[in-house]
Design an enzyme around this catalytic site. Structure first.
Site, mmCIF file in Angstrom:
data_model
loop_
_atom_site.group_PDB
_atom_site.id
_atom_site.type_symbol
_atom_site.label_atom_id
_atom_site.label_comp_id
_atom_site.label_asym_id
_atom_site.label_seq_id
_atom_site.Cartn_x
_atom_site.Cartn_y
_atom_site.Cartn_z
ATOM 1 N N GLU A 170 -24.600 -32.799 -16.948
ATOM 2 C CA GLU A 170 -25.215 -32.056 -18.062
ATOM 3 C C GLU A 170 -24.504 -30.724 -18.202
ATOM 4 O O GLU A 170 -24.208 -30.062 -17.204
ATOM 5 C CB GLU A 170 -26.704 -31.733 -17.810
ATOM 6 C CG GLU A 170 -27.647 -32.860 -18.056
ATOM 7 C CD GLU A 170 -29.112 -32.459 -17.821
ATOM 8 O OE1 GLU A 170 -29.476 -31.285 -18.044
ATOM 9 O OE2 GLU A 170 -29.877 -33.349 -17.412
ATOM 10 N N GLU A 177 -32.206 -33.557 -11.050
ATOM 11 C CA GLU A 177 -32.450 -32.150 -10.714
ATOM 12 C C GLU A 177 -33.596 -31.927 -9.726
ATOM 13 O O GLU A 177 -34.663 -31.406 -10.082
ATOM 14 C CB GLU A 177 -32.690 -31.342 -11.993
ATOM 15 C CG GLU A 177 -31.522 -31.436 -12.971
ATOM 16 C CD GLU A 177 -31.584 -30.403 -14.092
ATOM 17 O OE1 GLU A 177 -32.650 -29.801 -14.283
ATOM 18 O OE2 GLU A 177 -30.558 -30.202 -14.761
HETATM 19 C C1 FCB Z 1 -31.915 -29.366 -17.572
HETATM 20 C C2 FCB Z 1 -32.750 -30.611 -17.749
HETATM 21 C C3 FCB Z 1 -32.778 -31.128 -19.159
HETATM 22 C C4 FCB Z 1 -32.808 -30.017 -20.170
HETATM 23 C C5 FCB Z 1 -31.716 -29.021 -19.896
HETATM 24 C C6 FCB Z 1 -31.618 -27.918 -20.906
HETATM 25 O O1 FCB Z 1 -32.398 -28.636 -16.508
HETATM 26 O O2 FCB Z 1 -32.292 -31.650 -16.938
HETATM 27 O O3 FCB Z 1 -33.892 -31.990 -19.263
HETATM 28 O O4 FCB Z 1 -34.056 -29.453 -20.180
HETATM 29 O O5 FCB Z 1 -31.898 -28.480 -18.624
#
Ligand code: FCB
Length: 441
Positions: free
Chosen positions: A352, A167
């Site tokens: 994610e 990210e």
């Molecule tokens: C993302 C992150 C992870 C977690 C989620 C909820 O931005 O990569 O570490 O905090 O959000």
């Protein structure tokens, strides 16, 4: 009902994700101090000034956690390697205990027939490097390249996939302009430099791994759907600026070798000299691209605010306990758009996706129906993208277990496994059991 493995193409990878600082316990095993320890020590930055010193104590409970992964029937596990655990001072002598820990983790995964999907950096910058300017210092590209080689010499032979930096938007913008993540700066020059150096470090890391003969290398970006708050031209322009900063800057740098004009409008005067010359490294070819997706935001023009002159609000959709709107359509739209505008035939992964809920535990049971609905709707959104011809090859849920949610401390619960932060006991939630059945091979 959740879609099941049979509803996806043959070979589709189901996985779960975590990150080092959020679960391991940085007080253990000789890890160095990180800028998250410093940020949390600054009162007011993190709920109750909580940090990751103990976290889920995964450092000592790795085997139990790997068994939970195995019983979840996932094909892959996306974890990260802490720079400060491997190199406590960021450079120089490695911490043998830290290297051994990741070595055992990878072996433990393979023993359970789970693919190790490695992220090299998920935010725990060693404090010693923060002291030297951290991401503001161009030398970080070389330091990160050296860290890459140090850890990959140990696990690179068995890693299934590797992504250098989790990210970039959070590492750059959120941490240096919004000031909500470590190092908590609010400085445009720091932001411009950090955002550029993150990409330079990404490309350097990719080049170093290619040099070592390591394959299946990728990039992981977080994307947030930016919708104009109303039909006005001003709101549309503001949403486009938000989208450019959040979603297009890093993809544009890596896949097109350009930065969007709407970002340069603010950042160009502050970028390092001859920044364009770094694009050959930044665009080092990757084998796949990962998207982290959670929500959308409504954006409006706000002339009184400093550049980029926008304000944000949330709409009327149901929300998670983070206050984030649940908007599965955004996942389909991002997968479609990323392929069409940036990545073409490259495999895409959802690296994610998940939600926070309050999750009370009653008689040993966590009845998280809303989370099951969330996963159902987002897995369906992935199926829609696949039906539209997007080469989506896998999906990782966030997260295997409740953990340290950065500035929000231990309150938001994103796990499919409940963690009692007093006893550190793990309890699979109802969503875990449902997903385990859906992923059954
Ligand atoms: C993302 C992150 C992870 C977690 C989620 C909820 O931005 O990569 O570490 O905090 O959000």
């Amino acid at each position: 009902m959740l879609p099941t493995r049979a509803d996806f193409p043959e070979g589709f990878v189901f996985g779960a994700a975590t990150s080092s600082y959020q679960i391991e316990g940085h007080g253990f095993g000789g890890a160095g101090r990180t800028h998250w320890d410093d940020f949390a020590a600054t009162k007011g930055n993190v709920i109750q000034a909580q940090n990751g010193q103990i976290a889920c104590d995964h450092y000592h409970r790795m085997d139990e956690d790997l068994d939970l992964l195995a019983q979840l029937n996932v094909d892959a596990y996306r974890f990260s390697t802490s720079w400060a655990r491997v190199l406590p001072e960021g450079r120089g002598a490695p911490n043998k205990e830290g290297l051994d820990f990741y070595d055992r983790l990878v072996d433990g995964l393979l023993a359970r027939d789970i693919k190790p999907a490695v992220t090299l950096y998920h935010w725990e910058l060693p404090s010693a490097l923060a002291d030297l300017g951290g991401w503001r210092n161009r030398d970080i590209a070389g330091w990160f390249g050296d860290f890459t080689e140090t850890i990959m010499r140990v696990i690179g032979d068995r890693a299934w996939s590797v992504a250098p930096i989790n990210e970039p938007w959070c590492v750059g913008w959120l941490s240096h302009y919004v000031g909500a993540h470590a190092p908590g700066l609010r400085d445009i020059r720091a932001t411009a430099r950090a955002m550029h150096h993150i990409l330079l470090a990404h490309g350097t890391s990719i080049e170093r791994m290619r040099g070592m003969g390591i394959g299946n290398l990728g990039a992981v970006c977080n994307l947030e759907w930016a919708a104009p708050a109303d039909a006005s031209e001003a709101a549309h322009a503001a949403a486009a600026r938000y989208d450019a900063i959040y979603n297009r800057f890093f993809l544009g740098g890596m896949f097109k070798g350009t930065y969007p004009d709407l970002v340069l409008e603010g950042l160009e005067p502050h970028l390092p000299r001859n920044w364009q010359d770094d694009f050959p490294t930044i665009t080092a070819p990757v084998d796949w691209c990962g998207l982290n997706y959670y929500t959308r935001t409504l954006v409006d023009a706000a002339g009184d605010e400093p550049w980029p002159h926008y304000s944000q609000s949330s709409g009327d959709l149901p929300k998670t306990s983070m206050g984030w709107e649940i908007y599965p359509q955004g996942l389909t739209d991002f997968l479609v758009r990323t392929q069409a505008e940036y990545t073409g035939d490259l495999p895409l992964y959802v690296t994610e996706n998940g939600m926070a809920l309050h999750d009370p535990i009653e008689d040993g049971v966590v009845d998280d129906t809303a989370r099951q609905d969330f996963y159902r709707d987002h897995l369906e959104a992935v199926r829609t993208a696949i039906a539209l011809g997007v080469p989506v090859k896998g999906y990782f849920l966030w997260s295997l277990m409740d953990n340290y949610e950065w500035a929000f401390g231990y309150e938001p619960r994103f796990g499919v496994v409940h963690v009692d932060f007093e006893t550190l006991q793990r309890t699979p939630k109802a969503s875990y059991h449902a997903l385990s059945a859906a992923f059954r091979k």
